[in-house]
Enzyme design. Structure first.
Site, PDB file in Angstrom:
ATOM      1  CE  LYS A  41      -3.974  -2.309   2.223  1.00  0.00           C
ATOM      2  NZ  LYS A  41      -4.723  -2.240   3.605  1.00  0.00           N
ATOM      3  CE1 TYR A  81      -9.409  -3.162   0.764  1.00  0.00           C
ATOM      4  CE2 TYR A  81      -8.730  -0.807  -0.241  1.00  0.00           C
ATOM      5  CZ  TYR A  81      -8.406  -2.070   0.527  1.00  0.00           C
ATOM      6  OH  TYR A  81      -7.124  -2.314   0.829  1.00  0.00           O
ATOM      7  CG  ASN A 144      -3.490  -2.434   7.148  1.00  0.00           C
ATOM      8  OD1 ASN A 144      -3.299  -1.881   6.100  1.00  0.00           O
ATOM      9  ND2 ASN A 144      -4.681  -3.010   7.362  1.00  0.00           N
ATOM     10  CG  HIS A 147      -4.816  -6.371  -0.390  1.00  0.00           C
ATOM     11  ND1 HIS A 147      -6.412  -6.356   0.183  1.00  0.00           N
ATOM     12  CD2 HIS A 147      -5.063  -7.248  -1.591  1.00  0.00           C
ATOM     13  CE1 HIS A 147      -6.856  -7.232  -0.527  1.00  0.00           C
ATOM     14  NE2 HIS A 147      -6.180  -7.860  -1.346  1.00  0.00           N
ATOM     15  CD  GLU A 158      -8.684  -8.984  -3.600  1.00  0.00           C
ATOM     16  OE1 GLU A 158      -9.433  -8.510  -2.778  1.00  0.00           O
ATOM     17  OE2 GLU A 158      -7.616  -9.332  -3.519  1.00  0.00           O
TER      18      GLU A 158
END
Ligand code: UDP
Ligand code: MG
Length: 182
Positions: A41, A81, A144, A147, A158
């Site tokens: 990310k 998402y 965080n 992914h 995905e």
């Protein structure tokens, strides 16, 4: 060591005792072909953690079959998402994910979806166990750094969202034992 285990350790290539006539397989066992989407990310990219994350997956024995850096569009993030769109953190999540480039990757290997979720750790970095990517490298759920797809079905979706088929490479393990003479 049984045949399947030896084949896994050799990256899917069949391994035979010396002297066995060579047999060529056109493909590896189906379970070895499992693939997942891993993305570093924007905070992970900003913090120069791309190499650290790739290193962990390579050392584990997984095979990198696709990689690219991109600035994710609102469209791709909204699809990615989609299931979280009613959550209160959704607008901040999309802003975070669009705040800089991400490095999207496809990794392949035995049970890679489950194993990579364990390697990545709890969604909430403050609960993630030491030894996991989030538990070692991050402190907060909203930053965080990585992914990982959470099921084989989701991984397929995905991968299709983030990659064109031609961007994925079906390379086979090669031990480079066929030396050329100079
Ligand atoms: N997230 C957040 N707050 C929350 C839950 C999730 O900011 O309370 C973010 C976080 O970046 C997380 C992402 O939304 O990684 C997707 O959430 P999910 O539950 O799918 O967690 P993951 O699969 O990434 O562990
Ligand atoms: Mg998730």
């Amino acid at each position: 060591m049984n045949f399947i285990l030896r084949r896994l350790l050799s990256g899917g290539r069949a391994v035979y005792p010396a002297g066995t006539p060579s047999v060529h397989y056109s493909s590896v066992a189906p379970e070895i072909r499992e693939r997942t989407l891993i993305a570093v990310k924007p905070d992970g990219v900003q913090r120069r953690l791309v190499g650290e994350i790739i290193k962990r997956f390579e050392r584990r024995g997984f095979k990198l079959v696709g990689i690219k850096m991109l600035q994710a569009s609102e469209g791709i993030l909204a699809k990615h998402y989609h299931d979280l769109q009613t959550k209160p953190f959704y607008p901040s999540l999309l802003r975070y994910m669009a705040s800089g480039p991400v490095v999207a990757m496809v990794w392949e290997g035995h049970n890679v979806v489950r194993s990579s979720r364990l390697m990545v750790g709890d969604t909430d970095s403050s609960q993630a166990k030491p030894g996991t990517v989030r538990g070692d490298l991050s402190v907060h759920i909203s930053r965080n750094i990585i992914h990982a797809s959470d099921s084989v079905e989701v991984a397929e979706k995905e991968i299709g969202l983030w990659f064109h088929r031609a961007e994925l490479t079906n390379w086979e393990t090669n031990d480079h034992s066929d030396l050329y003479q100079v």
